[in-house]
Write a protein that holds these residues in place. Structure first.
Motif, PDB file in Angstrom:
ATOM      1  N   UNK A 137       2.061  -2.102  -6.359  1.00 38.90           N
ATOM      2  CA  UNK A 137       1.720  -1.106  -5.354  1.00 38.90           C
ATOM      3  C   UNK A 137       0.330  -0.559  -5.655  1.00 38.90           C
ATOM      4  N   UNK A 138      -0.496  -0.454  -4.648  1.00 39.14           N
ATOM      5  CA  UNK A 138      -1.763   0.274  -4.751  1.00 39.14           C
ATOM      6  C   UNK A 138      -1.569   1.601  -4.037  1.00 39.14           C
ATOM      7  N   UNK A 139      -1.777   2.709  -4.753  1.00 38.16           N
ATOM      8  CA  UNK A 139      -1.529   4.042  -4.202  1.00 38.16           C
ATOM      9  C   UNK A 139      -2.844   4.785  -3.991  1.00 38.16           C
ATOM     10  N   UNK A 140      -3.335   4.821  -2.765  1.00 41.66           N
ATOM     11  CA  UNK A 140      -4.595   5.524  -2.502  1.00 41.66           C
ATOM     12  C   UNK A 140      -4.421   7.040  -2.515  1.00 41.66           C
ATOM     13  N   UNK A 165      -9.179  10.195  -9.416  1.00 42.54           N
ATOM     14  CA  UNK A 165      -8.768  11.159 -10.447  1.00 42.54           C
ATOM     15  C   UNK A 165      -8.053  12.384  -9.902  1.00 42.54           C
ATOM     16  N   UNK A 166      -7.763  12.393  -8.609  1.00 47.56           N
ATOM     17  CA  UNK A 166      -7.063  13.559  -8.041  1.00 47.56           C
ATOM     18  C   UNK A 166      -5.705  13.765  -8.703  1.00 47.56           C
ATOM     19  N   UNK A 167      -5.046  12.672  -8.985  1.00 47.60           N
ATOM     20  CA  UNK A 167      -3.796  12.732  -9.743  1.00 47.60           C
ATOM     21  C   UNK A 167      -3.861  11.672 -10.824  1.00 47.60           C
ATOM     22  N   UNK A 168      -3.804  12.098 -12.077  1.00 49.66           N
ATOM     23  CA  UNK A 168      -4.010  11.168 -13.186  1.00 49.66           C
ATOM     24  C   UNK A 168      -2.679  10.707 -13.767  1.00 49.66           C
ATOM     25  N   UNK A 169      -2.750   9.570 -14.483  1.00 49.85           N
ATOM     26  CA  UNK A 169      -1.597   9.024 -15.189  1.00 49.85           C
ATOM     27  C   UNK A 169      -1.989   8.750 -16.628  1.00 49.85           C
ATOM     28  N   UNK A 217       0.852  -1.178   0.000  1.00 53.28           N
ATOM     29  CA  UNK A 217       0.000   0.000   0.000  1.00 53.28           C
ATOM     30  C   UNK A 217       0.894   1.236   0.000  1.00 53.28           C
ATOM     31  N   UNK A 218       0.858   1.957  -1.121  1.00 46.95           N
ATOM     32  CA  UNK A 218       1.650   3.167  -1.280  1.00 46.95           C
ATOM     33  C   UNK A 218       0.817   4.387  -0.952  1.00 46.95           C
ATOM     34  N   UNK A 224      -3.025   3.515  -9.181  1.00 43.66           N
ATOM     35  CA  UNK A 224      -3.547   4.673  -8.454  1.00 43.66           C
ATOM     36  C   UNK A 224      -5.041   4.524  -8.222  1.00 43.66           C
ATOM     37  N   UNK A 225      -5.470   4.682  -6.979  1.00 40.68           N
ATOM     38  CA  UNK A 225      -6.890   4.631  -6.638  1.00 40.68           C
ATOM     39  C   UNK A 225      -7.188   5.914  -5.882  1.00 40.68           C
ATOM     40  N   UNK A 226      -7.388   6.997  -6.645  1.00 38.04           N
ATOM     41  CA  UNK A 226      -7.503   8.314  -6.009  1.00 38.04           C
ATOM     42  C   UNK A 226      -8.638   9.166  -6.559  1.00 38.04           C
TER      43      UNK A 226
END
Length: 237
Positions: A168-171, A232-236, A129-130, A228-230
């Motif tokens: 890594x899953x990055x919340x 859409x706060x920070x997109x890739x 968990x990142x 990334x599971x956020x």
């Protein structure tokens, strides 16, 4: 067929949600953590096994390994959090060094130690968990999570030939956890939600679902990645 799952930091929040998902499928789940009381309460609630262990302490991990199954299908390195929230801002270099080491130990070294201790038993997936902080910047905490993502690339290359994936899953912002230690103001909470495309906070179950996918047969060719599971706060791209 039931799998053997180990979730560090599994007593509350994201870790508890992850343990719940695997336990619901009939897997054999072991949760670890430093605090015995919430750990055992969660174990009783979910029907899983609790093992008190500080994932930053090599001696405690060595003792833990003797109590774990000989085969670990899924290891979830969830233990961590921004330890800066637990102390006052450093006022000198010694205090600053101690604060940085504490965050690095909690968020990077814990995953390195646990994974290394169980390396020969791993058969399926490692999921760390990142955090979105690894890309946005957040002092020692963000640096530790960025280091975790970087180390995972090497780990993926090492474990891949054995059929073991590492991701890594990055919340982003996740509500209903102890992360902010009840110090998050309503204004800050509103700004975090407004920064998402979904206009809602994440919940522990969002992260648990991502972890469950990465540990599933459907993700056997997904490795060395940061998911990334956020909202859409920070997109890739």
């Amino acid at each position: 067929m039931a799998r053997n799952i180990v979730v560090t930091g599994g007593a509350t929040g994201i870790g508890k949600a992850i343990a719940r998902v695997f336990a619901a499928e009939g897997d054999t789940v072991v949760i670890t953590g430093r605090r015995a009381e919430p750990l055992h309460a969660t174990a009783a609630e979910l029907g899983v096994t609790a093992e008190v262990c500080d994932a930053t302490d090599p001696a405690q991990i060595e003792k833990l390994v003797d109590r774990l199954p000989g085969q670990i299908d899924v290891l979830v390195n969830n233990a961590g959090g921004n330890t800066d929230f637990d102390s006052e801002a450093p006022t000198d270099l010694r205090a600053l060094a101690a604060a940085w080491r504490t965050n690095l130990d909690a968020n990077l070294l814990s995953a390195v130690l646990m994974t290394t201790a169980l390396r020969d038993r791993l058969t399926g997936a490692v999921v760390h968990i990142g955090s979105i902080a690894a890309d946005k910047g957040a002092g020692a905490y963000g640096a530790a999570k960025a280091g975790l993502a970087s180390w995972n690339i090497q780990l993926s290359a090492e474990l891949g030939p054995r059929g073991v994936t590492a991701n890594v899953v990055a919340p982003g912002y996740i509500s209903d956890t102890e992360f902010f230690r009840d110090k998050l103001t309503e204004e800050r909470r509103a700004s975090l939600i407004a920064a998402t495309h979904t206009r809602r906070p994440g919940v522990p179950e969002d992260i648990a679902a991502a972890v469950h996918y990465l540990a599933s047969p459907a993700a056997r060719q997904v490795t060395g990645q940061v998911l990334a599971v956020n909202g859409g706060e920070r997109t890739t791209r």
